[in-house]
Structure formats: C-alpha cells, structure tokens
Write an enzyme that holds these catalytic residues in place. Sequence first.
Site, PDB file in Angstrom:
ATOM      1  N   SER A   1       0.823  -1.216   0.000  1.00 54.92           N
ATOM      2  CA  SER A   1       0.000   0.000   0.000  1.00 54.92           C
ATOM      3  C   SER A   1       0.850   1.257   0.000  1.00 54.92           C
ATOM      4  O   SER A   1       1.970   1.269   0.524  1.00 54.92           O
ATOM      5  CB  SER A   1      -0.905  -0.008   1.238  1.00 54.92           C
TER       6      SER A   1
ATOM      7  N   TYR B   1      -2.038   0.285   9.893  1.00 48.03           N
ATOM      8  CA  TYR B   1      -2.228  -0.422   8.633  1.00 48.03           C
ATOM      9  C   TYR B   1      -0.957  -0.333   7.785  1.00 48.03           C
ATOM     10  O   TYR B   1      -0.477  -1.351   7.253  1.00 48.03           O
ATOM     11  CB  TYR B   1      -3.412   0.177   7.886  1.00 48.03           C
TER      12      TYR B   1
ATOM     13  N   LYS C   1       1.870  -3.312   6.475  1.00 47.08           N
ATOM     14  CA  LYS C   1       2.342  -3.531   5.115  1.00 47.08           C
ATOM     15  C   LYS C   1       3.871  -3.505   5.047  1.00 47.08           C
ATOM     16  O   LYS C   1       4.484  -4.224   4.241  1.00 47.08           O
ATOM     17  CB  LYS C   1       1.738  -2.494   4.177  1.00 47.08           C
TER      18      LYS C   1
END
Length: 271
Positions: free
Chosen positions: A125, A152, A156
Amino acid sequence: MSVTPQDPKDLRPPTDPRRRVLLTGATGGIGSLLSERLDADYELVLHGHTAPSGETAERFHLADLTDEAAVAALMDGVDTVIHMAGASAPTSSWEDVLAANIIGLRNVLEGARTRGVRRIVYASSNHLMGMYDKLGEWPVYPTTLPRADSLYGVSKAFGEALGRFYHDTYGLDFIALRIGWSTDDPDDRDIDLLHAMWLSEDDTEQVVRCAIEADVTFGLYYAISDNPNRRWDVTNTMLELGYRPKDRYPEHPGEHEDPDQPTPPDWPNNS
C-alpha cells in the site's frame, strides 16, 4: 510517418493458461475486479469470508486467514497467489492488522512454501510510505525507507519484510505492489493527493498481470496510473514488470490538480 496507436490489450504480458492462481480477498473491491478480468486466462481459485452467489465450491473457498491449516489447504496445485485479503482501512486497529495482515500473511507465505507455490503477488500500500505524503516530502522511491502513516501502513511494511525473508530463505517469488488509490471514479473525492495516486481499473488489471508473468523474482513496485504531478516513482515497475500505465487523472494534465495543495490535515483518515 504515422504510427498506429497500440491497443492497450497488446501491452498485456503473455499468459500461461496452465497457471492455477489463488486470489485471496476475491470479494473485495480489487479482488472482485480481478476475479472478473483474469478468469479467461487463468484457472482461478477464489477465497473470501463469504461466497458470492453463483460460485461453486471448486472455485470459491472460505478460510480464516488466522487458521494456518485452512490457509495451507487453499494452496494445492497453485502456481501463484494474488494476496488481496486483509484489513484494508488506514484506521484499522492493532487487533485487526495483527490478525489479518500479520498472522494472516505469515500463514499465506508458510502455506505457499510448504505446498510448492511459485509466486506471491502481495497487495502492499501507499500507506507504507504515507508519512512522506502527510509531510509533503516528495518524491518517494521504492528504495526510500518505509515511513508508515498508520498501523495499517506498519503492517504492510512488515509484510514486505516478511516476503523478503521468504524469498531469500526459501526461494519463494515475492512481488509487492504498493497500490495507490484504486477506484473507478476518481472524481468521487476532491483531494488532489488522491488524484495524483489514482490507479484505474484497467491499470490495476495490467499491473497485476505483469506481476504474475514477469521474470523478476522479487521486487517492491508502486502501482499508480500515469497521473500528472505523480509523486511516487514507477520506473522499476515499468522496467522490471513491463507495466505501461495508460490512464491518467485528468485526461488533460493539470486541469484539476494543484501540486502545491497541502495534504489534508487528517491524512490518512480520509484516504
């Protein structure tokens, strides 16, 4: 001398129809798109939490990513895993990213290793590098040190590091795509930063096809369309994967986009 424009379909890499491809998260936004567009060229195995209507048990499988045995069972006869499943919101809690993005990814990689899978195409991402975006510190390159804007994004970064470990230690191919803002309607949000990182549906399909078929066995690649004022380098995506983005926001460079517009103060919550 006039040159006939190349059909975008001609830019697709040659496909091997014998490849059995597991698509995790097949009911998500990108997963649904890929399940429709890759179906003619690969033997798809679809995974998700709930099965869409009309799918047979041979093609669609339910599995909790934290269940190591269930995840490994998905890998039988699989050549490539397109791993799209997991917590996907920048506002995801630690508990969510720990279960889906950290433990879940480890189970996917371990299942792939033990069942002889050739390649993982990993949905990374832009949020892995999102603090650069928040602070306006551009350009950003694939070799720039990770600087996540959220838990988040941290998950990643972990995913890319774990994929590197499985590549170096076990020889598993690992292609990480740092996906930008994937949507069919970039005018849905009036944020220049999102417009600059837009990834169209056609370019989404193309870059994933390239990631499946490219000769390179490991790499970190930005996946963004050919947008004006793009702040993220896609040079290695083009050179190593053969990606040729054909869409851009807007069609006429600079028509709506202001490169000096500041990042929204609540970034990444509105991304």
